[in-house]
Scaffold this active site. Structure first.
Site, PDB file in Angstrom:
ATOM      1  N   HIS A  10     -13.213  15.460  53.738  1.00 31.72           N
ATOM      2  CA  HIS A  10     -14.748  15.717  54.154  1.00 31.72           C
ATOM      3  C   HIS A  10     -15.209  14.459  54.777  1.00 31.72           C
ATOM      4  O   HIS A  10     -14.516  13.563  54.886  1.00 31.72           O
ATOM      5  CB  HIS A  10     -15.527  15.643  52.957  1.00 31.72           C
ATOM      6  CG  HIS A  10     -15.143  16.622  51.743  1.00 31.72           C
ATOM      7  ND1 HIS A  10     -15.731  17.698  51.615  1.00 31.72           N
ATOM      8  CD2 HIS A  10     -14.180  16.486  51.076  1.00 31.72           C
ATOM      9  CE1 HIS A  10     -15.316  18.357  50.454  1.00 31.72           C
ATOM     10  NE2 HIS A  10     -14.265  17.651  50.157  1.00 31.72           N
ATOM     11  N   TYR A  11     -16.313  14.778  55.621  1.00 30.18           N
ATOM     12  CA  TYR A  11     -16.982  13.346  55.885  1.00 30.18           C
ATOM     13  C   TYR A  11     -18.127  13.552  55.182  1.00 30.18           C
ATOM     14  O   TYR A  11     -18.717  14.767  54.704  1.00 30.18           O
ATOM     15  CB  TYR A  11     -17.259  13.264  57.311  1.00 30.18           C
ATOM     16  CG  TYR A  11     -18.027  14.480  58.123  1.00 30.18           C
ATOM     17  CD1 TYR A  11     -19.194  15.091  57.715  1.00 30.18           C
ATOM     18  CD2 TYR A  11     -17.650  14.888  59.375  1.00 30.18           C
ATOM     19  CE1 TYR A  11     -19.970  16.068  58.521  1.00 30.18           C
ATOM     20  CE2 TYR A  11     -18.268  15.721  60.144  1.00 30.18           C
ATOM     21  CZ  TYR A  11     -19.549  16.236  59.498  1.00 30.18           C
ATOM     22  OH  TYR A  11     -20.096  17.411  60.372  1.00 30.18           O
ATOM     23  N   THR A  12     -19.303  12.422  54.999  1.00 32.05           N
ATOM     24  CA  THR A  12     -20.164  12.525  53.958  1.00 32.05           C
ATOM     25  C   THR A  12     -21.350  13.101  54.873  1.00 32.05           C
ATOM     26  O   THR A  12     -22.183  13.619  54.057  1.00 32.05           O
ATOM     27  CB  THR A  12     -20.526  11.160  53.770  1.00 32.05           C
ATOM     28  OG1 THR A  12     -20.676  10.196  54.937  1.00 32.05           O
ATOM     29  CG2 THR A  12     -19.320  10.276  52.906  1.00 32.05           C
ATOM     30  N   GLU A  46     -13.975  11.919  50.570  1.00 34.88           N
ATOM     31  CA  GLU A  46     -15.252  11.831  51.565  1.00 34.88           C
ATOM     32  C   GLU A  46     -14.964  10.586  52.456  1.00 34.88           C
ATOM     33  O   GLU A  46     -14.770   9.533  51.917  1.00 34.88           O
ATOM     34  CB  GLU A  46     -16.484  11.701  50.741  1.00 34.88           C
ATOM     35  CG  GLU A  46     -16.782  12.885  49.664  1.00 34.88           C
ATOM     36  CD  GLU A  46     -17.422  13.900  50.954  1.00 34.88           C
ATOM     37  OE1 GLU A  46     -17.783  13.748  51.905  1.00 34.88           O
ATOM     38  OE2 GLU A  46     -18.241  14.841  50.104  1.00 34.88           O
ATOM     39  N   HIS A  49     -12.679  20.494  54.585  1.00 36.97           N
ATOM     40  CA  HIS A  49     -13.546  21.060  54.074  1.00 36.97           C
ATOM     41  C   HIS A  49     -13.830  22.580  54.636  1.00 36.97           C
ATOM     42  O   HIS A  49     -14.016  23.321  54.155  1.00 36.97           O
ATOM     43  CB  HIS A  49     -14.692  20.236  53.854  1.00 36.97           C
ATOM     44  CG  HIS A  49     -15.766  20.792  53.024  1.00 36.97           C
ATOM     45  ND1 HIS A  49     -16.717  20.302  52.938  1.00 36.97           N
ATOM     46  CD2 HIS A  49     -15.674  21.933  52.017  1.00 36.97           C
ATOM     47  CE1 HIS A  49     -17.677  20.851  51.856  1.00 36.97           C
ATOM     48  NE2 HIS A  49     -16.872  21.902  51.286  1.00 36.97           N
ATOM     49  N   ASP A  93     -16.927  19.909  58.610  1.00 32.97           N
ATOM     50  CA  ASP A  93     -16.408  18.612  58.125  1.00 32.97           C
ATOM     51  C   ASP A  93     -14.774  18.642  57.972  1.00 32.97           C
ATOM     52  O   ASP A  93     -14.838  19.639  57.178  1.00 32.97           O
ATOM     53  CB  ASP A  93     -17.226  17.693  57.253  1.00 32.97           C
ATOM     54  CG  ASP A  93     -17.250  18.492  55.798  1.00 32.97           C
ATOM     55  OD1 ASP A  93     -17.823  19.622  55.763  1.00 32.97           O
ATOM     56  OD2 ASP A  93     -16.725  17.808  54.899  1.00 32.97           O
TER      57      ASP A  93
END
Length: 259
Positions: free
Chosen positions: A36-38, A101, A143, A153
């Site tokens: 993921h990215y945050t 993340e 994700h 993401d």
């Protein structure tokens, strides 16, 4: 939640426990690494949210821009990171996965490039996780792969090819953009059924309806973000279809050890 969280990976420099977790359903062992990215302004706000019981979200690891790695949930536990999602017919991706993340604000924050130290850390952490859990290469996912249309993401800037060169994940060189038959919203018939069947074969959650509907468009865009990032438009052009075909053909076969 245990009173003390012992890091599973020697690469985790700090532990920040979160109450947002539970047991893996059915005693599942994780076989998906989900990236993921945050999508938040900075690392501090992301860590605060992931530890907030009211937010009801979490992950196993957070990788900061400078390469520091924090662990929030034991790998044996079920973190709440995937949300409504599916892969290869499995709708409980949280029980099947370990979530990482990567601190990056995403498009709302200008979507900066992922720094070198961060990607180095993600690669090392990912290799450590997949080695210990014997995860197949084609189950290192975005994700957006498991939640097409709902999540984008870690996005088209995430360097999946670089991870693959280091031995992490499944990749094939994207077919070049160019002329050729393409399919898009409103198209119907057997070619669309065949296209949908190919995406479903790879793992995407897609009904084989024969209609290029919004879900199909979302799946195509998710695939492009991961495997053909030069153009993300949800149109199944010749480059997209050829890349998908090549991925299916090059898919690693399960070994006796991972079966």
């Amino acid at each position: 939640m245990p009173a003390v969280l012992t890091p599973d990976s020697p690469l985790a420099l700090k532990v920040i426990p979160t109450p947002n977790q539970g047991e893996r359903k059915g005693g599942r062992r994780p076989d998906i690494l989900l990236i993921h990215y945050t999508g938040m302004p900075d690392a501090a706000s992301a860590l605060q949210r992931l530890a907030d019981p009211l937010a009801e979200v979490s992950c196993h690891y957070v990788v900061l821009e400078d390469g520091r790695i924090f662990q929030m949930v034991s790998e044996a536990a079920r973190a709440w990171h995937a949300g409504v999602s599916s892969w290869a017919g499995d709708t409980d991706v949280n029980s099947a996965s370990i979530g990482v993340e990567v601190v990056n604000p995403g498009p709302d924050g200008g979507y900066p490039d992922f720094p070198e130290p961060q990607i180095d850390a993600v690669t090392k952490l990912g290799l450590d996780i997949v080695s210990r859990w014997r995860m197949p290469a084609d189950r290192v996912l975005a994700h957006s792969d498991v939640a097409p249309g709902r999540k984008i993401d870690p996005g088209e800037k995430f360097p999946w090819e670089r991870l693959h060169r280091a031995g992490l994940g499944h990749w094939t060189p994207p077919a070049p953009l160019g002329d050729g038959r393409s399919f898009g919203p409103g198209d119907e018939g057997q070619p669309i059924q065949a296209l949908q069947a190919m995406f479903a074969m790879y793992g995407y959650g897609l009904e084989i309806s024969g209609v290029y509907d919004p879900r199909t468009e979302a799946v195509v865009a998710a695939f492009q973000r991961h495997f053909r990032p030069a153009l993300v438009d949800g149109i199944a052009d010749a480059s997209t279809i050829t890349t998908l075909r090549d991925l299916i053909r090059s898919r690693p076969q399960p070994s006796a050890a991972s079966a």
